[in-house]
Design a protein around this motif. Structure first.
Motif, short mmCIF file in Angstrom:
data_model
loop_
_atom_site.label_atom_id
_atom_site.label_comp_id
_atom_site.label_asym_id
_atom_site.label_seq_id
_atom_site.Cartn_x
_atom_site.Cartn_y
_atom_site.Cartn_z
N SER A 50 48.36 -10.03 -28.72
CA SER A 50 48.09 -9.82 -30.15
C SER A 50 46.61 -10.05 -30.46
CB SER A 50 48.93 -10.79 -30.97
OG SER A 50 48.57 -10.75 -32.33
N TYR A 51 46.12 -9.29 -31.45
CA TYR A 51 44.73 -9.46 -31.90
C TYR A 51 44.60 -10.52 -33.00
CZ TYR A 51 42.86 -5.43 -29.35
OH TYR A 51 42.43 -4.57 -28.37
N HIS A 52 45.73 -11.03 -33.48
CA HIS A 52 45.69 -11.97 -34.61
C HIS A 52 44.85 -13.23 -34.34
CE1 HIS A 52 49.51 -9.80 -36.00
NE2 HIS A 52 48.54 -9.48 -36.84
N PRO A 53 45.02 -13.89 -33.18
CA PRO A 53 44.19 -15.08 -32.91
C PRO A 53 42.69 -14.75 -32.90
CG PRO A 53 46.01 -14.98 -31.35
CD PRO A 53 45.99 -13.68 -32.08
N LEU A 54 42.33 -13.62 -32.33
CA LEU A 54 40.92 -13.22 -32.27
C LEU A 54 40.37 -12.93 -33.66
CD1 LEU A 54 38.42 -12.52 -30.60
CD2 LEU A 54 39.33 -10.19 -30.37
N ILE A 55 41.14 -12.24 -34.49
CA ILE A 55 40.71 -11.94 -35.86
C ILE A 55 40.51 -13.23 -36.64
CG2 ILE A 55 41.44 -10.90 -38.05
CD1 ILE A 55 42.86 -8.73 -36.32
N LEU A 56 41.43 -14.17 -36.48
CA LEU A 56 41.32 -15.46 -37.15
C LEU A 56 40.09 -16.22 -36.67
CD1 LEU A 56 42.65 -17.41 -39.16
CD2 LEU A 56 43.98 -18.34 -37.26
N PHE A 57 39.84 -16.17 -35.36
CA PHE A 57 38.67 -16.83 -34.78
C PHE A 57 37.37 -16.24 -35.36
CE2 PHE A 57 35.51 -16.84 -31.20
CZ PHE A 57 35.16 -18.18 -31.32
N ILE A 58 37.32 -14.92 -35.47
CA ILE A 58 36.13 -14.25 -36.02
C ILE A 58 35.89 -14.68 -37.47
CG2 ILE A 58 35.19 -12.00 -36.72
CD1 ILE A 58 36.66 -10.84 -34.21
N LEU A 59 36.95 -14.77 -38.27
CA LEU A 59 36.83 -15.20 -39.67
C LEU A 59 36.34 -16.65 -39.77
CD1 LEU A 59 40.06 -13.61 -41.22
CD2 LEU A 59 37.68 -12.96 -41.69
N ILE A 60 36.93 -17.52 -38.95
CA ILE A 60 36.52 -18.93 -38.95
C ILE A 60 35.06 -19.06 -38.51
CG2 ILE A 60 36.85 -21.15 -37.75
CD1 ILE A 60 39.88 -20.55 -37.78
N TYR A 61 34.69 -18.30 -37.48
CA TYR A 61 33.31 -18.36 -36.98
C TYR A 61 32.33 -17.85 -38.03
CZ TYR A 61 30.14 -19.13 -33.09
OH TYR A 61 29.17 -19.65 -32.26
N PHE A 62 32.68 -16.77 -38.71
CA PHE A 62 31.80 -16.20 -39.74
C PHE A 62 31.50 -17.24 -40.83
CE2 PHE A 62 31.22 -14.13 -43.87
CZ PHE A 62 30.15 -13.30 -43.60
N ILE A 63 32.54 -17.88 -41.35
CA ILE A 63 32.37 -18.88 -42.42
C ILE A 63 31.60 -20.08 -41.92
CG2 ILE A 63 33.61 -20.46 -43.95
CD1 ILE A 63 35.90 -18.30 -43.96
N THR A 64 32.00 -20.59 -40.75
CA THR A 64 31.35 -21.79 -40.18
C THR A 64 29.88 -21.52 -39.86
OG1 THR A 64 33.47 -22.40 -39.18
CG2 THR A 64 31.52 -23.57 -38.39
N CYS A 65 29.60 -20.36 -39.28
CA CYS A 65 28.23 -19.99 -38.93
C CYS A 65 27.36 -19.91 -40.18
CB CYS A 65 28.24 -18.66 -38.19
SG CYS A 65 26.62 -18.08 -37.67
N TYR A 66 27.87 -19.26 -41.21
CA TYR A 66 27.11 -19.12 -42.46
C TYR A 66 26.76 -20.49 -43.04
CZ TYR A 66 25.61 -15.45 -45.69
OH TYR A 66 24.87 -14.53 -46.40
N ILE A 67 27.75 -21.38 -43.07
CA ILE A 67 27.55 -22.73 -43.63
C ILE A 67 26.53 -23.51 -42.80
CG2 ILE A 67 28.65 -24.98 -44.02
CD1 ILE A 67 31.22 -23.37 -44.76
N CYS A 68 26.67 -23.46 -41.47
CA CYS A 68 25.76 -24.20 -40.59
C CYS A 68 24.32 -23.70 -40.71
CB CYS A 68 26.22 -24.10 -39.14
SG CYS A 68 27.72 -25.03 -38.78
N LEU A 69 24.15 -22.38 -40.74
CA LEU A 69 22.80 -21.83 -40.87
C LEU A 69 22.19 -22.15 -42.23
CD1 LEU A 69 23.05 -18.35 -39.08
CD2 LEU A 69 22.55 -20.60 -38.13
N MET A 70 23.04 -22.17 -43.27
CA MET A 70 22.54 -22.55 -44.60
C MET A 70 22.11 -24.02 -44.63
SD MET A 70 24.51 -20.50 -47.63
CE MET A 70 26.20 -20.77 -47.15
N LEU A 71 22.82 -24.86 -43.86
CA LEU A 71 22.43 -26.28 -43.77
C LEU A 71 21.04 -26.43 -43.15
CD1 LEU A 71 25.79 -27.98 -42.66
CD2 LEU A 71 24.63 -28.20 -44.88
N TRP A 72 20.75 -25.59 -42.14
CA TRP A 72 19.40 -25.61 -41.55
C TRP A 72 18.36 -25.14 -42.58
CZ3 TRP A 72 17.23 -27.21 -36.96
CH2 TRP A 72 18.12 -27.67 -35.99
N GLY A 73 18.74 -24.14 -43.37
CA GLY A 73 17.83 -23.65 -44.41
C GLY A 73 17.58 -24.69 -45.49
N ILE A 74 18.63 -25.38 -45.90
CA ILE A 74 18.49 -26.45 -46.91
C ILE A 74 17.63 -27.58 -46.36
CG2 ILE A 74 19.78 -28.24 -48.17
CD1 ILE A 74 22.10 -26.13 -48.33
#
Length: 201
Positions: free
Chosen positions: A137-161
């Motif tokens: 199934s592709y479901h675990p991979l799709i979920l992983f991509i969504l989690i990574y997208f949100i986490t990555c955005y937050i982490c990079l914004m923390l570096w910017g802040i």
């Protein structure tokens, strides 16, 4: 899906996104000199670039690429040269806070390209895919991509802040210049190390 898998996906994404690297150093430097708002395009480009790379590799292309080891050699060479380019951009940027017109501002395209040319990003993608994809199934991979997208955005914004907050402490142009040289220099050293490792291995 078990909560333990979701936690593992988050921990993996957070660790890979928050750890220092070419992307984070560039964000810190750009935010320090130009402010958080002007750094957002680079952050967005880097996050989107990584997510698309993850999608590209996750849906079958990783198996194709693994048959061509020369691909990674070429990627590492081009990536090292691009990291060198970003490093010299940081070193030669003017040490002035909130400078309106400065060619050294890292753009959306810089963030996007740096992810696709960064061997660390490819390794992170391939590692994540091997850990969290399923053959049925592709479901675990799709979920992983969504989690990574949100986490990555937050982490990079923390570096910017962090860079934006640091700018309030480092008000002296000389201090800013020294910090730019240190951050840009570290990227240049990393790129040289990558090239030496590539040609001597």
């Amino acid at each position: 899906m078990p909560i333990s898998i979701l936690i593992s996906m988050f921990i993996f994404s957070f660790t890979m996104s928050i750890s220092p690297g070419p992307i984070n150093i560039t964000i810190l430097s750009t935010s320090l000199i130009h402010g958080f708002k002007k750094t957002l395009p680079f952050i967005s480009g880097a996050t989107l670039g990584f997510s698309l790379l993850l999608i590209f590799l996750g849906f079958g292309f990783s198996q194709t690429i693994s048959h061509y080891p020369i691909f990674f050699k070429i990627l590492e060479c081009i990536g090292a040269l691009f990291i060198f380019y970003i490093g010299q951009k940081i070193i030669f940027s003017k040490p002035e806070i909130e400078l309106l017109k400065n060619i050294s501002i890292a753009s959306f395209a810089d963030g996007f390209l740096l992810q696709w040319l960064n061997p660390k990003a490819w390794i992170a993608c391939l590692s994540g895919i091997s850990l969290f994809s399923s053959p049925v199934s592709y479901h675990p991979l799709i979920l992983f991509i969504l989690i990574y997208f949100i986490t990555c955005y937050i982490c990079l914004m923390l570096w910017g802040i962090s860079g934006h907050k640091l700018a309030k402490i480092l008000t002296n142009p000389r201090q800013l210049k020294i910090l730019n040289i240190l951050m840009g220099g570290s990227l240049i050293i990393l790129s040289i190390y990558m090239l030496i490792k590539l040609f001597w291995s």
